[in-house]
Enzyme design. Structure first.
Site, short mmCIF file in Angstrom:
data_model
loop_
_atom_site.label_atom_id
_atom_site.label_comp_id
_atom_site.label_asym_id
_atom_site.label_seq_id
_atom_site.Cartn_x
_atom_site.Cartn_y
_atom_site.Cartn_z
N GLU A 122 0.82 -1.20 0.00
CA GLU A 122 0.00 0.00 0.00
C GLU A 122 0.86 1.26 0.00
OE1 GLU A 122 -2.55 -0.96 3.31
OE2 GLU A 122 -1.23 0.02 4.74
N CYS A 123 0.48 2.18 -0.88
CA CYS A 123 1.09 3.50 -0.99
C CYS A 123 2.61 3.38 -1.19
CB CYS A 123 0.72 4.36 0.22
SG CYS A 123 0.83 6.14 -0.11
#
Length: 428
Positions: A316-317
């Site tokens: 994520e991210c």
């Protein structure tokens, strides 16, 4: 059991909420009190500062993402073993839906209004009255920040009418470090604890008024039991300065689902630990460490081999950025990454995503200054909390799933567990 509790809020961001909350936490802790701090709203950086100041892990309270039941359970647990509960608000007191004011009213938390007084005196009273009466909220008092001296503090106190000035914090020669996503990481400054101690020493408090604050009493509420969907599974977890953005509640949720977490450091060029069944790459600051990550050959080779072998990967991210073909930093330099996800993460000087998001039942948020150029076609999109529009893309390449979406696992534990299971083992 009960604890004194207060929600530290302000009229806007940048008024000194984190500084004041950290100073209070360090001061109370040094006086022998057991302190638990919380952060309202999605955030990774402020909690790291508050954890260093309070000496205890900092969880998130958010009526939408965590839910009322989750917030109540965490507050009740803190009230069992703490003398003080400090809840740092997000943005302005009434900003957002639900807002920090909504949280305070839902759980009966008195509010401490932090007012940046460096360019005002008597107008502080007008701001305090507005913050109290607009909702209204139970305003315990005001703490004036960036005060020039005792006479300045006295002028602020006189303006408050029937609202007590609980304390003030003078202007500081040194502040807590900041960068594009918020505060810097505590471990990046050798004198971080000295700065916290200086803040605690500078804090001027009306001790009698503080001790008169009401106590919060909440009956114990055990956390809900979770199915052992990850029992016997070992999850590799990237944890270092490049991958530091992870909710403590996420890790607790994975353990409650039965997983064993094995930490390693891509920045130190450590390969994935042997014998793991899945990989969790949380967000962080890979752009600040792009050169080091680009030279981490052992880490890159191990993650490519794991992907080729079908190991489930959730990134994520910042974790997603590290698995792209490259990260292009603000100076225009392109640094090669692991190359599992087609595309280049291009850094920019303005926000590219912000706000609450939901992917099915799984809730979370997005907050990033980069954009992924030339990515594959998304398999899905999150839904924006505000307005219900299309949110962040969810990409899938083989066993890899990746997104700018930061997931809050306790909001949907079974869906979170599925991120780390092979397709054939995922719950229906």
């Amino acid at each position: 059991m009960s604890a004194r509790a207060i929600l530290v809020a302000a009229a806007a961001s940048g008024q000194g909420k984190t500084t004041v909350t950290a100073a209070l936490a360090r001061r109370l802790r040094r006086d022998g009190a057991r302190v638990r701090a919380f952060k309202t709203g999605p955030d990774f950086l402020d909690p790291l500062t508050l954890a260093r100041a309070s000496g205890a892990e900092v969880d998130t309270l958010d009526l939408w993402m965590v839910g009322e039941a989750g917030c109540r359970q965490r507050l009740a647990a803190a009230a069992q073993d703490a003398d003080w509960i400090l809840v740092e608000a997000v943005m302005g007191l009434y900003d957002g839906a639900p807002s920090s004011a909504d949280l305070a009213n839902r759980f009966g938390l008195p509010v401490l209004a932090v007012l940046d007084a460096r360019a005002m005196a008597q107008t502080a009273g007008a701001l305090a009255l507005g913050l109290r009466d607009y909702g209204p909220v139970q305003l315990a008092g005001v703490l004036a920040n960036r005060v020039a001296g005792d006479s300045h503090a006295a002028m602020v106190a006189e303006s408050l009418r029937d609202i007590p000035l609980l304390g003030h914090l003078p202007r500081q020669a040194q502040s807590l470090p900041e960068r594009h996503l918020g505060l810097g990481l505590p471990d990046e400054l050798a004198d971080f604890d000295a700065r916290l101690d200086a803040l605690a020493d500078s804090l001027v408090l009306d001790d009698a008024a503080w001790q008169a604050l009401p106590r919060l009493t909440l009956p114990p509420e055990p956390a809900p039991a979770l199915p052992p969907l990850l029992a016997g599974r070992r999850l590799a977890l990237a944890r270092d300065a490049a991958f530091a953005f992870v909710y403590p509640a996420n890790l607790a949720c994975l353990r409650a689902l039965g997983a064993e977490l094995v930490e390693f450091s891509p920045l130190a060029d450590q390969p994935l630990p042997a014998g793991v069944d899945a990989l969790y790459l949380p967000g962080g600051y890979p752009e600040l460490h792009a050169e080091t990550l680009s030279r981490a050959r052992a880490w890159q080779a191990s993650v490519r081999a794991a992907h080729a072998a079908g190991l489930p990967i959730w990134a994520e991210c910042g974790g997603m950025m590290a698995l792209a073909d490259a990260i292009e930093t603000m100076d225009g330099h392109s640094w090669g990454m692991a190359g599992l996800l087609p595309g280049v993460a291009h850094m920019q000087d303005r926000l590219a995503g912000l706000g609450g998001q939901a992917w099915g039942a799984l809730r979370g948020h997005t907050f990033h200054y980069s954009r992924l150029e030339l990515p594959p076609e998304p398999q899905a999109h999150t839904v924006s909390q505000r307005g219900g529009g299309r949110g962040e893309a969810i990409y899938r390449v083989g066993s890899l799933q990746a997104s700018y979406f930061h997931a809050y696992f306790p909001s949907a534990p079974e869906q979170a567990a599925a991120l780390f299971l092979p397709a054939e083992d995922r719950p229906c």
